[in-house]
Design an enzyme around this catalytic site. Sequence first.
Site, PDB file in Angstrom:
ATOM      1  CG  LEU A 497      -2.019  -1.055   1.277  1.00  0.00           C
ATOM      2  CD1 LEU A 497      -2.792  -0.944   2.570  1.00  0.00           C
ATOM      3  CD2 LEU A 497      -2.963  -0.930   0.083  1.00  0.00           C
ATOM      4  N   GLY A 500       6.689   3.941   4.461  1.00  0.00           N
ATOM      5  CA  GLY A 500       6.915   5.010   5.415  1.00  0.00           C
ATOM      6  C   GLY A 500       8.380   5.113   5.756  1.00  0.00           C
ATOM      7  N   GLY A 503       9.110   1.568   7.561  1.00  0.00           N
ATOM      8  CA  GLY A 503       8.704   0.273   7.062  1.00  0.00           C
ATOM      9  C   GLY A 503       7.738   0.361   5.900  1.00  0.00           C
ATOM     10  CE  LYS A 520       5.058   2.151  10.327  1.00  0.00           C
ATOM     11  NZ  LYS A 520       4.855   3.372  11.149  1.00  0.00           N
ATOM     12  CG  ASP A 615       7.007  12.914  10.857  1.00  0.00           C
ATOM     13  OD1 ASP A 615       7.291  13.969  10.265  1.00  0.00           O
ATOM     14  OD2 ASP A 615       7.248  11.791  10.389  1.00  0.00           O
TER      15      ASP A 615
END
Length: 784
Positions: A497, A500, A503, A520, A615
């Site tokens: 998908l 990041g 990962g 994830k 973040d």
Amino acid sequence: MMTPVFLFFLLSSIFTVNAQQGQSIVKPGSILTPTTNSSWLSPSGLYAFGFYKQGNGYAVGVFLAGIPQKTVVWTANRDNPPVSTQVTLNFTSDGRLVLQSAQGTETSVANFDPASSASMLDTGNFVVYNSDNQSIWESFQNPTDTLLPTQRLLPNDSVVLKSSVSESNQSTGRFRAVMQQDGYVALYPVGTNLTLEYGYWSTSNGVPNGNLNLDDQGLLYVTNSIFNLTVSQSRNSAKGTVLYRLRMEDDGFLRLYSYNLQEQNGSWSIIWSPLNETGVNICFPRGLCGVNAFCDPGGNDINCTCLPGFVFIDESKRTSGCERNSTTENCNEKGMNTTMEEVSGIIWENLTYNRSVLLTKQDCNDACLQDCSCEAALFNDEVCGKQKLPLRFVNIKISNDPKETLAFIKVRTSTPSSDGNVTKKKGLEILIIGVSLVIFAFIVLAISGIAIYRSRIFANENILNTGNIVLSDEDVGPRSFTYIELEKITNGFKEELGRGSFGIVYKGTIENGQKIVAVKKLERLLVDREREFQTEMKVIGRTHHKNLIRLLGYCHDGPNRLLVYEYMCNGSLADVLFKPEKKPSWDERMGIACNIARGIFYLHEECVEKIIHCDIKPQNILMDENRCAKISDFGLAKLLKPDQSKISTGIRGTRGYVAPEWHQLKCPVTVKVDVYSFGIVLLEIISCRRCVDSNLPEEEAILEEWSYRCFECGELGKLVNDEEVEMRQLERMVKVALWCILYDPSLRPSMKKVLLMLEGTADIPVPSNRSFVSQYDQGFEENE
């Protein structure tokens, strides 16, 4: 005996006939197409109004049709993309001039009151008339990059000659020629103030309130009906045998051209340009080479050079600017060596985000080196100014100032490798150890083979019913998964998908394929992924809010660390904002902004332990099926105990969204870092563009600087590309964003205050200049 009334009508009809002699009259109902009946010609056939070829499509404008070189002299909607062969140019029955697509969509070619006729004149002027045969719109009064004989350039800052991107691309370029109120003709980059700082050429004298004229003999002059100033002498050619045009070129200079109609296979010749004047250099135009680059003078060619640590964005087009030769977003990333390099002889636009008094240039050098937000610094008279990228209007320094301004650039390079002999020695040691381990491995393999085989059989028996995993909405916390279960759920981690910072995220299904989840898989160094895993577990596992992503489960199986989230079918906010086909409406963007603010407010104020996300960026905000925004990726988050208000940390966020104090030595981090990041994201939501975009003109590249400039000049419509929005809402949103990104964190509002301002229940003061706001403003009270 004729009555006075009859005489009046007779004279009117005579004047009307005379006015229209030599004109090609276009009436409502006339239609042009790109391939057939493509233009309306002037009476002599010299000029034409209509479609001309541009790139892979067509544009509408005025061009010279009577010579082999069909030179374009005016373009309608010059910044719109070329149109296809399926469009028509329609002079409608109600007096409008519009482009109509095959689907019926209309785009106005020129704005004027309902018209009764139009004419393409032999002067090159396209004129629109009302029912009284009076001119209501002319191409001569709305120039693009060209001035023709009998056309005038008036002292009006909004009516200027703007260069095109190139000879073949008539879109707006980087430079403009202005007829100033003081009577000087001057050249400036597009989007700058009309000041000496940005001007790079002007006429030697001025004629107050004058206008720039070009006559049919090639005389270029400025006049106010009393005084004349000659810019270029007449060529004394026979009238009608030579064509003239003045063009603002893409290299930033005016050029006056002539074309002899009596010559077969003739071409345009340059008869005047500022470049012919003594002391004028082709590198004078500021921003000629784009951002982070400068023009190195020498000869008649444009020689662009990148600043240290930068490479050309497009090697084949060096005037497009330069970008970092390193793609890292983390200035302290392992394997990168960061230094400061002093560059002499050049200067750039001074857009500092922080100024401080430092005694020596070394102090300024060190201050920028230790600040991850700082990419360059200017030092003059014990004042150090830090700057972000891109660096605009880089140019050769021309100054006799005894207090010379020193310039520093942050340069990143890969850490050099060790000595070759040491490398070979280490390699030999590794080989010996490796052979020993192989022998030992065979022994261990024989012992463990049976155990592994049996555990596999046992595991496979246990996962036969994995597809029947059911997660109840009433589950108190995340569910524990085995690695084999997640491997089954994701069909062997087959469908990716996204990726990041820590990962890869895979698509999976549970509940017999009825429920989609996002898995994830952390794939970095063990220390990093363990920290990421523990942070996500601690933070998301104890939160529950409709604007935060829900953690459904986790895997802590041997070396494997995985997290299972609810699936967001609309991807990230970045996918929605930065793709034109997915662009949300203004009302949707307002809702998205409020949803993000509510999520951050929950983290800051409503959790038992306050959470700093650290973040916030569009990539970490996911969108569900209803485009409801949910904050995700808490891997950098920090927890604040009830009696804490700040923490000390060495972590790093994402460049462009990181608050300046985050990278200051010995500077504690508070919840205000999230407020800053939200302010940047809010500007991106407003304008549907990225916070830094080197593909845009230099003055628009940095969104926060561009937004403040538009706010200051009362031109907020530019931020939304003149999209139809409620202007009071737009102003409120921009003001909130500008308060959020103040350099001093104590002046930024809390997220509670931000949410109240976004919802319109709290007044918003006018934000001041952010570079100096800490000196002049008191900010928001924090006892709401």
